[in-house]
Design a protein around this motif. Structure first.
Motif: not given
Length: 279
Positions: A61-77
């Motif tokens: 659901q992310f386009g080539p110039t969108e924020d897939l890699e930068a999207y925040p992640r924190d599974f422990e939280r």
């Protein structure tokens, strides 16, 4: 609380619960959970025997110039929050577990062509595909989605109807910060200055809610709402639109149920907000 990473182990546990006659509720998320997600989990907990939360940043659901890699992640939280709210199972697969054929997609085209679909043309195809997969894996009785993503909610409802899913879709109200900003995982991208600037969205929404009752045209209503946003130097409008609540097509007047929605860039961060008006 259980944590599963594969389709097989998730299905095995779901089948065991279903054999016991338990009802299953699903809250699909992309992780980095906040109070908005918590409200969905709480509603799911109230209405079902079993609560399943998916925690998966969906690449399709992310386009080539969108924020897939930068999207925040924190599974422990995320895990701690889910456990505190009584979640029974978190499903957190890798992309390779969810996607085997890159050409297998689900799309609800007409509803996806307006609003966010104009500037994010592949977004809703990715959403529909991953949600369909989750529905088949978890086989929930009910699934919970936030009304902040109103176009997504409308598309999911249509998909469930068109594809004959035996699932109740439950929409839950927007959760806001004390100052009015809609809760979003992307709010973490904002600097202090941008965070203050972002309040132009909720101010515009509030104005729209106050004046839509006057029976003015969409052009006049949206012009006044845009003016609020344009007064903020850090804001750049993607769209501010009024559409039919079911079809997502533009309307000229609020003489039936409508959705008034917006997407606005604050700096580089794209935020959305909306309100519904029912006649």
């Amino acid at each position: 609380m259980q944590v599963t990473k594969t389709v097989e182990e998730t299905r095995k546990q779901i089948k065991a619960w279903k054999k016991e006659g338990k009802t299953i509720g699903l809250v699909p998320t992309m992780g980095f959970l906040h109070e908005g997600h918590a409200s969905l989990i709480k509603k799911c907990r109230e209405q079902n025997d079993i609560v399943v939360v998916s925690d998966f940043v969906n690449p399709t659901q992310f386009g080539p110039t969108e924020d897939l890699e930068a999207y925040p992640r924190d599974f422990e939280r995320d895990s701690k929050l889910c456990e505190s709210l009584g979640t029974d199972l978190i499903f957190c697969p890798e992309p390779s577990e969810m996607y085997h054929d890159p050409h297998a997609f689900v799309s609800i085209d007409t509803l996806s062509e307006t609003l966010c679909g104009k500037t994010r043309p592949i977004h809703f195809k990715g959403v529909c595909t991953v949600v369909t997969k989750l529905f088949h894996i978890v086989a929930p009785d009910r699934a919970y989605f936030g009304q902040k993503d109103a176009q997504q909610l409308a598309i999911i409802r249509k998909m469930v109807q068109d594809l004959n899913f035996d699932i109740e879709i439950v929409g839950c109200p927007i959760v806001r910060e004390e100052d009015g900003l809609a809760k979003s995982s992307r709010n973490t991208y904002l600097s202090d200055e941008e965070r203050k600037a972002a309040l132009c969205l909720s101010r515009s929404v509030k104005l729209g809610q106050e004046i839509i009752h006057a029976g003015i045209s969409a052009e006049e209503l949206l012009g006044k709402m845009r003016a609020v946003i344009e007064a903020e130097p850090l804001a750049k409008i993607d769209y501010v639109s009024m559409v039919d609540a079911l079809t997502m097509q533009p309307v000229e007047k609020a003489d039936h149920n409508v959705l008034v929605a917006m997407a606005v860039y604050i700096g580089k961060t794209r935020l959305i907000d909306n309100f519904s008006y029912e006649v």
